[in-house]
Enzyme design. Structure first.
Site, short mmCIF file in Angstrom:
data_model
loop_
_atom_site.label_atom_id
_atom_site.label_comp_id
_atom_site.label_asym_id
_atom_site.label_seq_id
_atom_site.Cartn_x
_atom_site.Cartn_y
_atom_site.Cartn_z
N ARG A 180 0.87 -1.18 0.00
CA ARG A 180 0.00 0.00 0.00
C ARG A 180 0.91 1.22 0.00
O ARG A 180 1.16 1.81 1.04
CB ARG A 180 -0.93 -0.02 1.21
CG ARG A 180 -1.95 -1.14 1.14
CD ARG A 180 -3.09 -0.96 2.12
NE ARG A 180 -2.77 -1.58 3.39
CZ ARG A 180 -3.63 -1.65 4.41
NH1 ARG A 180 -4.83 -1.13 4.30
NH2 ARG A 180 -3.29 -2.22 5.54
N ASP A 231 -12.61 -5.10 2.08
CA ASP A 231 -12.66 -5.40 3.51
C ASP A 231 -13.77 -6.38 3.87
O ASP A 231 -13.86 -6.81 5.02
CB ASP A 231 -12.85 -4.11 4.32
CG ASP A 231 -11.53 -3.39 4.57
OD1 ASP A 231 -10.48 -3.96 4.23
OD2 ASP A 231 -11.56 -2.27 5.10
N ARG A 288 -7.79 -5.12 16.51
CA ARG A 288 -7.46 -3.87 15.81
C ARG A 288 -8.70 -3.22 15.22
O ARG A 288 -8.74 -2.00 15.05
CB ARG A 288 -6.46 -4.14 14.69
CG ARG A 288 -5.03 -4.40 15.13
CD ARG A 288 -4.11 -4.49 13.92
NE ARG A 288 -4.35 -3.37 13.03
CZ ARG A 288 -4.50 -3.47 11.70
NH1 ARG A 288 -4.44 -4.64 11.11
NH2 ARG A 288 -4.71 -2.40 10.98
#
Length: 419
Positions: A122, A307, A399
């Site tokens: 990324r 996602d 997370r």
């Protein structure tokens, strides 16, 4: 190291409240660096990534706290060290989002390069190119981005790719730049729009958020919003719970969420056989029979989100028929496949495409999470698998999910956190 112990085979029923969006909270906490006054954000989820961001802000000299009720208060009037060190950046790539606000307000920023990522590259080159176009002097030395400017100047910036983090960083930087900045090929995610709304509440002049072209007219200074800014619900957490219900069967009402942020996911779940009703801030999902296999391809918003790829693949693992899953965003985002296979799934991967042949039943086993969304897919698979499943390395899950096992337990799942 904590693990999740799941005994599968239970249908999910009841109500669950969705937390605030992680991917909105992180840039909005960083946006507090733009003003020398206390900024309050409401509906902030209690996540490891949020804790890391608050720690980073405190290390810079800011006051940054999160109440048990989910209200974050950040006072950046005392910032004295515009540095994001590797020790924190390596644990959370979103740390790069301090670069734009620091440079815009203080004229200097030293931010460690994020380094590698388990789900693929990324790059932050689009962040750097955009800020350079706005007049910043930037060098990369010894793993650090060192940026300086007297005052950023507005520019027309066309990124080489659609980048959520790049759009956020450049939009925040442009709020205090001299003149107008136009971001072409901008990301359209709801989190971008939410950040823009926060910046507007802080006195920024922004239009076009939610489209491919965002215009920002720079102002001399920003101020804290007059009331706590309420962060949007987490669409990925919403989608994860929807997938869990469709996989296990049952009926669940999701409160405090936004159906209009999940059109692509809801369409695919309906195609899988789920019954879905929606309201202004709720979604009801019901699944009585084995789901049907559904093919999909990930892409930038408003298309099917990367996602949600792993979680929907878990549904396909127990669906009737075969489905093709194409991943176009990240090159290494099929790492959950081998772990799903350990549970009895039939999946063949060829490059960026996975073919899933649904099976009537998965079997519990010990599996290991490799990244945030992969961990969620393993939890879903464990909920539907026969026998006991142990999911290791769930620090990945922490997370991005606020109390996931407690929420699932309240819906009837047999799931425990163990050492």
């Amino acid at each position: 190291m904590d693990k999740l112990q799941i005994r599968g085979g239970r249908r999910l029923n009841g109500e669950v409240r969705i937390s605030g969006a992680k991917n909105a909270a992180l840039p909005e906490l960083c946006a507090a660096l733009l003003v020398p006054e206390p900024v309050q954000l409401a509906n902030v989820p209690h996540l490891q990534d949020v804790s890391t961001t608050l720690k980073l802000l405190r290390q810079m000299g800011a006051t940054a706290e999160l109440s048990p009720e989910g209200v974050a208060t950040v006072d950046a009037s005392t910032v004295n060290s515009p540095v994001a060190p590797y020790e924190l950046v390596k644990t959370m790539r979103a740390s790069i989002l301090v670069l734009g606000p620091l440079l815009a307000r203080f004229g200097v920023a030293v931010v460690s390069l994020p380094g590698g990522c388990a789900i693929g590259s990324r790059p932050v080159d689009q962040h750097i190119k955009g800020l350079q176009a706005m007049g910043a002097h930037i060098v990369v030395e010894r793993g650090n981005i060192i940026a300086k400017t007297t005052r950023l100047k507005g520019a027309r910036i066309t990124t080489d790719m659609v980048t959520v983090g790049g759009t956020e960083n450049l939009m925040m930087a442009a709020t205090l730049a001299e003149g107008e900045t136009v971001l072409e090929n901008a990301a359209q995610e709801p989190e971008i729009t939410d950040l823009a709304e926060l910046l507007i509440a802080m006195g920024a002049q922004i239009e076009g958020q939610g489209t491919h072209r965002i215009r920002i007219q720079g102002v001399e200074r920003l101020h804290a919003p007059r009331t706590p800014f309420h962060i949007i619900p987490d669409r990925v957490e919403t989608g994860t719970f929807l997938c869990a219900v469709v996989a296990t069967g049952g009926e669940v009402l999701l409160r405090g969420t936004r159906a209009d942020h999940l059109d692509a996911v809801l369409d695919k779940l309906r195609e899988a056989g789920a019954r879905i009703e929606t309201g202004a801030d709720w979604i009801r999902v019901a699944a009585d029979a084995r789901p049907r296999a559904v093919s999909f391809r990930t892409s930038e918003y408003p298309a099917f989100p990367t996602d949600m790829q792993a979680q929907f693949m878990a549904v396909n693992c127990v669906a009737e028929g075969a489905a093709k899953v194409s991943e176009t965003i990240f090159e290494n985002r099929f790492m959950h496949v081998n772990e799903l296979v350990r549970l009895g799934a039939h999946i063949d991967v060829d490059g960026h495409t996975a073919v899933v042949q649904g099976v009537p039943q998965l079997s519990g086993a010990a599996v290991m999470a490799t990244d945030l969304r992969a961990s969620a897919s393993l939890v879903i698979a464990g909920l539907v698998a026969e026998g006991e499943t142990t999911v290791d390395r769930i620090y990945h899950l922490d997370r991005g999910y606020d109390g996931m096992e407690a929420k699932l337990r309240a819906l009837g799942a047999d799931i425990q956190r163990v050492k």
